[in-house]
Structures are given as structure tokens and as C-alpha cells.
Design a protein around this motif. Structure first.
Motif, mmCIF file in Angstrom:
data_model
loop_
_atom_site.group_PDB
_atom_site.id
_atom_site.type_symbol
_atom_site.label_atom_id
_atom_site.label_comp_id
_atom_site.label_asym_id
_atom_site.label_seq_id
_atom_site.Cartn_x
_atom_site.Cartn_y
_atom_site.Cartn_z
ATOM 1 N N LEU A 38 0.833 -1.203 0.000
ATOM 2 C CA LEU A 38 0.000 0.000 0.000
ATOM 3 C C LEU A 38 0.869 1.254 0.000
ATOM 4 N N PHE A 39 1.905 1.262 0.811
ATOM 5 C CA PHE A 39 2.842 2.396 0.873
ATOM 6 C C PHE A 39 3.460 2.645 -0.504
ATOM 7 N N ILE A 40 3.902 1.587 -1.165
ATOM 8 C CA ILE A 40 4.527 1.719 -2.489
ATOM 9 C C ILE A 40 3.514 2.232 -3.514
ATOM 10 N N GLU A 41 2.286 1.734 -3.469
ATOM 11 C CA GLU A 41 1.244 2.220 -4.383
ATOM 12 C C GLU A 41 1.011 3.720 -4.197
ATOM 13 N N ILE A 42 0.971 4.163 -2.949
ATOM 14 C CA ILE A 42 0.790 5.586 -2.662
ATOM 15 C C ILE A 42 1.964 6.388 -3.211
ATOM 16 N N CYS A 43 3.182 5.864 -3.057
ATOM 17 C CA CYS A 43 4.370 6.550 -3.586
ATOM 18 C C CYS A 43 4.286 6.703 -5.094
ATOM 19 N N TYR A 44 3.879 5.648 -5.798
ATOM 20 C CA TYR A 44 3.756 5.719 -7.256
ATOM 21 C C TYR A 44 2.685 6.717 -7.678
ATOM 22 N N LYS A 45 1.557 6.729 -6.975
ATOM 23 C CA LYS A 45 0.501 7.696 -7.304
ATOM 24 C C LYS A 45 0.989 9.125 -7.078
ATOM 25 N N ALA A 46 1.687 9.343 -5.984
ATOM 26 C CA ALA A 46 2.223 10.674 -5.693
ATOM 27 C C ALA A 46 3.246 11.077 -6.758
ATOM 28 N N ARG A 47 4.085 10.134 -7.174
ATOM 29 C CA ARG A 47 5.074 10.428 -8.218
ATOM 30 C C ARG A 47 4.397 10.873 -9.507
ATOM 31 N N ASP A 48 3.310 10.188 -9.869
ATOM 32 C CA ASP A 48 2.593 10.530 -11.098
ATOM 33 C C ASP A 48 2.003 11.937 -11.040
ATOM 34 N N TRP A 50 3.084 14.596 -8.615
ATOM 35 C CA TRP A 50 4.022 15.647 -8.227
ATOM 36 C C TRP A 50 5.479 15.420 -8.623
ATOM 37 N N GLY A 51 5.807 14.307 -9.241
ATOM 38 C CA GLY A 51 7.193 14.034 -9.603
ATOM 39 C C GLY A 51 7.808 13.013 -8.656
ATOM 40 N N ASN A 52 9.064 12.705 -8.895
ATOM 41 C CA ASN A 52 9.712 11.580 -8.220
ATOM 42 C C ASN A 52 10.378 11.948 -6.893
ATOM 43 N N ASN A 53 9.945 13.016 -6.247
ATOM 44 C CA ASN A 53 10.446 13.398 -4.926
ATOM 45 C C ASN A 53 9.265 13.605 -3.992
ATOM 46 N N PHE A 54 9.452 13.262 -2.730
ATOM 47 C CA PHE A 54 8.393 13.494 -1.768
ATOM 48 C C PHE A 54 8.993 13.638 -0.375
ATOM 49 N N THR A 55 8.212 14.208 0.522
ATOM 50 C CA THR A 55 8.625 14.280 1.914
ATOM 51 C C THR A 55 7.897 13.183 2.679
ATOM 52 N N TYR A 56 8.458 12.803 3.787
ATOM 53 C CA TYR A 56 7.897 11.739 4.610
ATOM 54 C C TYR A 56 8.023 12.173 6.053
ATOM 55 N N THR A 57 6.919 12.162 6.759
ATOM 56 C CA THR A 57 6.913 12.543 8.165
ATOM 57 C C THR A 57 6.383 11.376 8.986
ATOM 58 N N LEU A 58 7.151 10.933 9.936
ATOM 59 C CA LEU A 58 6.763 9.827 10.805
ATOM 60 C C LEU A 58 6.213 10.392 12.107
ATOM 61 N N ILE A 59 4.981 10.004 12.420
ATOM 62 C CA ILE A 59 4.368 10.419 13.677
ATOM 63 C C ILE A 59 3.742 9.200 14.343
ATOM 64 N N GLU A 60 3.481 9.318 15.612
ATOM 65 C CA GLU A 60 2.776 8.261 16.331
ATOM 66 C C GLU A 60 1.292 8.594 16.357
ATOM 67 N N SER A 61 0.449 7.581 16.255
ATOM 68 C CA SER A 61 -0.993 7.828 16.231
ATOM 69 C C SER A 61 -1.462 8.536 17.502
ATOM 70 N N LYS A 62 -0.783 8.309 18.618
ATOM 71 C CA LYS A 62 -1.173 8.975 19.865
ATOM 72 C C LYS A 62 -0.979 10.491 19.797
ATOM 73 N N ASP A 63 -0.184 10.951 18.824
ATOM 74 C CA ASP A 63 0.048 12.385 18.681
ATOM 75 C C ASP A 63 -1.031 13.084 17.859
ATOM 76 N N ILE A 64 -1.943 12.301 17.280
ATOM 77 C CA ILE A 64 -3.041 12.867 16.499
ATOM 78 C C ILE A 64 -4.273 12.907 17.394
ATOM 79 N N ASP A 65 -4.795 14.076 17.563
ATOM 80 C CA ASP A 65 -5.940 14.271 18.440
ATOM 81 C C ASP A 65 -7.107 13.377 18.023
#
Length: 68
Positions: A38-48, A50-65
Motif C-alpha cells: 500500500l505504501f509503495i502504491e501511494i508513492c507511485y501515485k504521488a510520483r505521477d 508531483w514528480g519523483n520526490n516526496f517528503t515523509y513525516t513519521l508520527i505516532e498515532s497517539k500524537d493525532i488528536d
């Protein structure tokens, strides 16, 4: 030299692995192969879009209200 990567923990179709050893030190490891696909599919869709670069932010679910 070292690499900090995002990779799956197992290549077994439908598999899950919690085994992460020193070869993955510093890496973001996705334990479930289905989640990895699923992660790879999302990366390919994003590439199509916005291009072949992206940012990635790792958060813990407990940090989301509202999510536990």
C-alpha cells in the motif's frame, strides 16, 4: 557510510515480521507486507502527480488528536 531507509520487514506475500536486527538500525521498517505494498502504491501515485520526490513525516498515532 550508512543508509537510513524505509523498507519492509518481510518479502513473504501477506506476511508480517517483527524481527528487526542491526541491519535496519535507523531505518523505518514496515512489518506487514500488505502495508508495504500500500505504501509503495501511494508513492507511485504521488510520483505521477508531483514528480519523483516526496517528503515523509513519521508520527505516532497517539500524537493525532482523537486517535488512540
Amino acid at each position: 557510510l550508512f543508509g537510513i531507509n524505509i523498507h519492509r520487514a518481510t518479502a513473504r506475500l501477506g506476511g508480517t515480521s517483527k524481527a528487526v536486527d542491526k541491519w535496519s538500525a535507523g531505518c523505518q521498517v514496515i512489518s506487514c507486507n500488505v502495508d508495504w505494498q500500500l505504501f509503495i502504491e501511494i508513492c507511485y501515485k504521488a510520483r505521477d502527480i508531483w514528480g519523483n520526490n516526496f517528503t515523509y513525516t513519521l508520527i505516532e498515532s497517539k500524537d493525532i488528536d482523537g486517535i488512540t
